[in-house]
Design a protein around this motif. Structure first.
Motif, PDB file in Angstrom:
ATOM      1  N   PRO A   1     -67.474  60.956 -32.610  1.00 41.19           N
ATOM      2  CA  PRO A   1     -67.271  61.096 -34.056  1.00 41.19           C
ATOM      3  C   PRO A   1     -66.170  60.175 -34.554  1.00 41.19           C
ATOM      4  O   PRO A   1     -65.113  60.610 -34.963  1.00 41.19           O
ATOM      5  CB  PRO A   1     -66.870  62.570 -34.209  1.00 41.19           C
ATOM      6  N   LEU A   2     -66.415  58.863 -34.539  1.00 43.92           N
ATOM      7  CA  LEU A   2     -65.372  57.889 -34.869  1.00 43.92           C
ATOM      8  C   LEU A   2     -65.304  57.604 -36.358  1.00 43.92           C
ATOM      9  O   LEU A   2     -64.247  57.499 -36.947  1.00 43.92           O
ATOM     10  CB  LEU A   2     -65.664  56.576 -34.135  1.00 43.92           C
ATOM     11  N   ALA A   3     -66.498  57.436 -36.952  1.00 40.76           N
ATOM     12  CA  ALA A   3     -66.529  57.055 -38.365  1.00 40.76           C
ATOM     13  C   ALA A   3     -66.455  58.309 -39.223  1.00 40.76           C
ATOM     14  O   ALA A   3     -67.098  59.315 -38.930  1.00 40.76           O
ATOM     15  CB  ALA A   3     -67.811  56.281 -38.661  1.00 40.76           C
ATOM     16  N   GLU A   4     -65.641  58.251 -40.259  1.00 41.83           N
ATOM     17  CA  GLU A   4     -65.554  59.369 -41.210  1.00 41.83           C
ATOM     18  C   GLU A   4     -66.916  59.559 -41.871  1.00 41.83           C
ATOM     19  O   GLU A   4     -67.540  58.597 -42.312  1.00 41.83           O
ATOM     20  CB  GLU A   4     -64.566  59.025 -42.331  1.00 41.83           C
TER      21      GLU A   4
ATOM     22  N   PHE B   1     -54.759  60.865 -34.002  1.00 42.31           N
ATOM     23  CA  PHE B   1     -54.976  61.703 -32.830  1.00 42.31           C
ATOM     24  C   PHE B   1     -56.459  61.806 -32.501  1.00 42.31           C
ATOM     25  O   PHE B   1     -56.874  61.838 -31.348  1.00 42.31           O
ATOM     26  CB  PHE B   1     -54.364  63.088 -33.093  1.00 42.31           C
ATOM     27  N   THR B   2     -57.306  61.839 -33.537  1.00 45.08           N
ATOM     28  CA  THR B   2     -58.748  62.010 -33.305  1.00 45.08           C
ATOM     29  C   THR B   2     -59.465  60.675 -33.117  1.00 45.08           C
ATOM     30  O   THR B   2     -60.687  60.631 -33.038  1.00 45.08           O
ATOM     31  CB  THR B   2     -59.387  62.734 -34.510  1.00 45.08           C
ATOM     32  N   GLY B   3     -58.715  59.583 -33.064  1.00 43.25           N
ATOM     33  CA  GLY B   3     -59.352  58.291 -32.841  1.00 43.25           C
ATOM     34  C   GLY B   3     -59.703  57.560 -34.126  1.00 43.25           C
ATOM     35  O   GLY B   3     -60.293  56.493 -34.110  1.00 43.25           O
ATOM     36  N   GLY B   4     -59.323  58.116 -35.264  1.00 43.85           N
ATOM     37  CA  GLY B   4     -59.539  57.435 -36.539  1.00 43.85           C
ATOM     38  C   GLY B   4     -58.506  56.332 -36.727  1.00 43.85           C
ATOM     39  O   GLY B   4     -57.639  56.120 -35.878  1.00 43.85           O
ATOM     40  N   VAL B   5     -58.633  55.616 -37.833  1.00 43.92           N
ATOM     41  CA  VAL B   5     -57.727  54.502 -38.078  1.00 43.92           C
ATOM     42  C   VAL B   5     -56.906  54.797 -39.331  1.00 43.92           C
ATOM     43  O   VAL B   5     -57.462  55.110 -40.375  1.00 43.92           O
ATOM     44  CB  VAL B   5     -58.517  53.185 -38.271  1.00 43.92           C
ATOM     45  N   ASP B   6     -55.554  54.712 -39.193  1.00 43.20           N
ATOM     46  CA  ASP B   6     -54.664  54.881 -40.345  1.00 43.20           C
ATOM     47  C   ASP B   6     -54.452  53.535 -41.001  1.00 43.20           C
ATOM     48  O   ASP B   6     -53.853  52.644 -40.403  1.00 43.20           O
ATOM     49  CB  ASP B   6     -53.293  55.391 -39.850  1.00 43.20           C
ATOM     50  N   LEU B   7     -54.935  53.368 -42.212  1.00 45.43           N
ATOM     51  CA  LEU B   7     -54.811  52.058 -42.851  1.00 45.43           C
ATOM     52  C   LEU B   7     -53.420  51.908 -43.461  1.00 45.43           C
ATOM     53  O   LEU B   7     -52.943  52.791 -44.160  1.00 45.43           O
ATOM     54  CB  LEU B   7     -55.879  51.905 -43.930  1.00 45.43           C
ATOM     55  N   VAL B   8     -52.805  50.759 -43.178  1.00 38.52           N
ATOM     56  CA  VAL B   8     -51.436  50.566 -43.673  1.00 38.52           C
ATOM     57  C   VAL B   8     -51.401  49.748 -44.965  1.00 38.52           C
ATOM     58  O   VAL B   8     -50.355  49.461 -45.481  1.00 38.52           O
ATOM     59  CB  VAL B   8     -50.552  49.856 -42.623  1.00 38.52           C
ATOM     60  N   CYS B   9     -52.582  49.328 -45.453  1.00 35.57           N
ATOM     61  CA  CYS B   9     -52.566  48.610 -46.723  1.00 35.57           C
ATOM     62  C   CYS B   9     -53.825  48.974 -47.513  1.00 35.57           C
ATOM     63  O   CYS B   9     -54.761  49.552 -46.966  1.00 35.57           O
ATOM     64  CB  CYS B   9     -52.446  47.107 -46.485  1.00 35.57           C
ATOM     65  N   PRO B  10     -53.858  48.667 -48.807  1.00 33.46           N
ATOM     66  CA  PRO B  10     -55.002  49.083 -49.617  1.00 33.46           C
ATOM     67  C   PRO B  10     -56.309  48.462 -49.113  1.00 33.46           C
ATOM     68  O   PRO B  10     -56.313  47.292 -48.696  1.00 33.46           O
ATOM     69  CB  PRO B  10     -54.674  48.537 -51.018  1.00 33.46           C
TER      70      PRO B  10
END
Ligand SMILES: Nc1nc2c(ncn2[C@@H]2O[C@H](COP(=O)(O)OP(=O)(O)OP(=O)(O)O)[C@@H](O)[C@H]2O)c(=O)[nH]1
Ligand SMILES: [Mg+2]
Length: 473
Positions: free
Chosen positions: A65-68, A105-114
């Motif tokens: 379950p990688l993609a939101e 933690f769940t393997g998602g990606v935290d975006l640091v820019c817009p």
């Protein structure tokens, strides 16, 4: 000539890159950069309208379950999923700069820019499913958020506000639609510039097709019939149309179904489908609490809720198997890893030819580079690549040209006879004579060409027929 016969295309490109590196100077590093394309899997992009089920399908294919995914608009950046370790993400900005991205933690990606500053996110993860293809998830088209649709166009369409380094370089597409594709979706697909050979249609959310789980007709059977109708209507656009219930595949492939889920689903056995939903809607006392019913609907949809109850009595494993079988994912996966991949590999080879060509411009060794490029352009071993490239440019400039079906036949045929649309049993002499006759027709047509793309296609066709004729002479 067919892409599955050995892999002469790969061998020839590799030899050309060696020759390129041997020219010295900065060319070994260019050869190695282009070699990375050759040695990496072809790139398959998943496109379609907002909420068509793209991310759900990507998760199902990867088995994680990688993609939101969400009932509301979910995906806002293009994400490239490739096999690789360690598990990590990189952010590629519009100007081509690359920075590492923290994973949640769940393997998602935290975006640091817009998201509007991002070309795409590159997600690497060790995955058997991604060993021979790379999958690209995209924000929905015609979305409520104009930015999201623009993001997809920017990353995929040549010349759309795009810098070279910020392109995701897709080689083939999986195109999702839930009934008949609308005009703007078809237009987008044309702009993408793929061919029916490099585009696979998916009739998505098949479990809710037609009147859905409560209708008189089984939605999966109904969607299978409709997929056949759509396939014949969309021949210029997609190679085939496969009905898929991505949600059923995602839940079963990502290990989300537990024994408790199976027990809860089995406990709902008894009432007929309509009665079951009446009980749920009115909130009548049930053997299962409403939150659990909500979880079950999220996991297996209304179709799974109605039709999965009996099999759930045999436990989570049986339920899982049933979901996989009903989802239709196996047929999609087979096509993805066989024919779609084969043509994507040819498309990737065309991308490599373009890279070598581009290198010659302004380079001190341009004569030597051009001679390598010329050798490839005239190599009979690269014939399928040249045929596909011709088909692609012809579809762009002159989609109704009579040469289109001719190119498609030559690319699709598994035998020489098939490529010439002859019965499989014809003797070699008939193949030879037909090729010779076609060659004559092609040569005569050269006089009245209507576009540069058609002219180029005639040259490639003449070479293809000559090769077939020689092989049978
Ligand atoms: N019943 C059912 N629901 C599905 C299916 N596929 C997706 N969904 C649901 O539809 C909603 C949207 O799914 P996503 O996978 O996020 O769709 P998407 O195309 O990625 O959406 P955007 O990224 O916002 O364009 C989610 O609530 C999914 O659970 C399916 O095959 N059957
Ligand atoms: Mg999505």
């Amino acid at each position: 000539m067919h892409p599955t016969v050995g892999d002469p295309v790969h061998a020839r490109l590799e030899a050309a890159l060696h020759a390129l590196a041997n020219l010295g100077g900065d060319l070994p590093s260019h050869a190695s950069r282009i070699g990375q394309i050759l040695f990496s899997p072809p790139r398959i992009v998943v496109v379609g309208r907002l909420k068509a089920g793209k991310s759900t399908l990507v998760n199902a294919l990867i088995g994680a379950p990688l993609a939101e995914t969400a009932a509301l608009e979910a995906t806002n950046v293009v994400t490239v999923y490739s096999d690789g370790s360690p598990s990590r993400a990189e952010l590629v900005r519009l100007d081509g700069t690359v920075t590492p991205q923290p994973l949640t933690f769940t393997g998602g990606v935290d975006l640091v820019c817009p998201p509007t500053e991002i070309a795409y996110v590159q997600r690497h993860l060790p995955s058997q499913a991604l060993r021979d293809i790379t999958l690209i998830d995209t924000p929905g088209l015609a979305t409520l958020t104009v930015d999201n649709a623009a993001t997809t166009r920017r990353a995929l369409i040549d010349g759309f506000e795009q810098t070279r380094s910020a392109s995701v370089d897709a080689d083939a597409a999986v195109f999702l639609f839930d009934s008949a594709p609308r005009a703007d979706e078809v237009e987008f697909l044309h702009q993408l510039g793929f061919t029916p050979l490099t585009t696979l249609g998916v009739l998505s959310r098949a479990d809710g097709f037609g009147e859905g789980a409560l209708g008189a007709r089984d939605p999966l059977a109904h969607s299978a019939d409709h997929a056949g109708v759509l396939a014949s209507q969309l021949t210029g656009l997609v190679g085939s149309v496969v009905p898929v219930a991505g949600l059923l595949a995602e839940s079963s492939h990502t290990g989300r179904i537990t024994e408790a889920d199976a027990r809860a689903l089995a406990a709902l056995a008894g009432p007929g489908p309509v009665e079951l939903f009446d009980i749920i809607d009115v909130g009548d006392p049930m053997p299962v609490d409403p939150a659990t019913v909500g979880r079950l609907v999220d996991l297996v949809g209304e179709y799974g809720l109605v039709h999965g109850r009996a099999v759930a009595a045999r436990g989570a494993h049986a339920l899982n198997e049933w979901l996989v079988a009903r989802s239709g994912i196996a047929v999609l996966r087979d096509l993805l890893h066989s024919s779609l991949r084969e043509y994507a590999v040819l498309q990737r080879a065309a991308r490599i030819l373009r890279e070598i060509d581009a290198l010659a411009y302004g380079h001190p060794a341009r004569e030597a580079i051009r001679s390598i490029a010329y050798g490839l352009e005239n190599d009979p071993g690269l014939m399928p690549v040249l045929l596909l490239r011709s088909l692609r440019s012809l579809l762009r400039s002159d989609p109704v040209s009579p040469l289109v079906p001719e190119l498609v036949d030559l690319l699709r045929g598994r035998s020489f006879a098939e490529r010439l649309r002859l019965p499989a049993s014809v003797p070699p002499a008939v193949v030879r004579d037909t090729a010779a006759a076609r060659l004559t027709v092609v040569q005569q047509r050269t006089a009245g060409v209507s576009s540069a793309a058609e002219d180029a296609a005639l040259t490639v066709l003449a070479r293809a027929y000559t090769t077939i004729w020689r092989t049978h002479a």
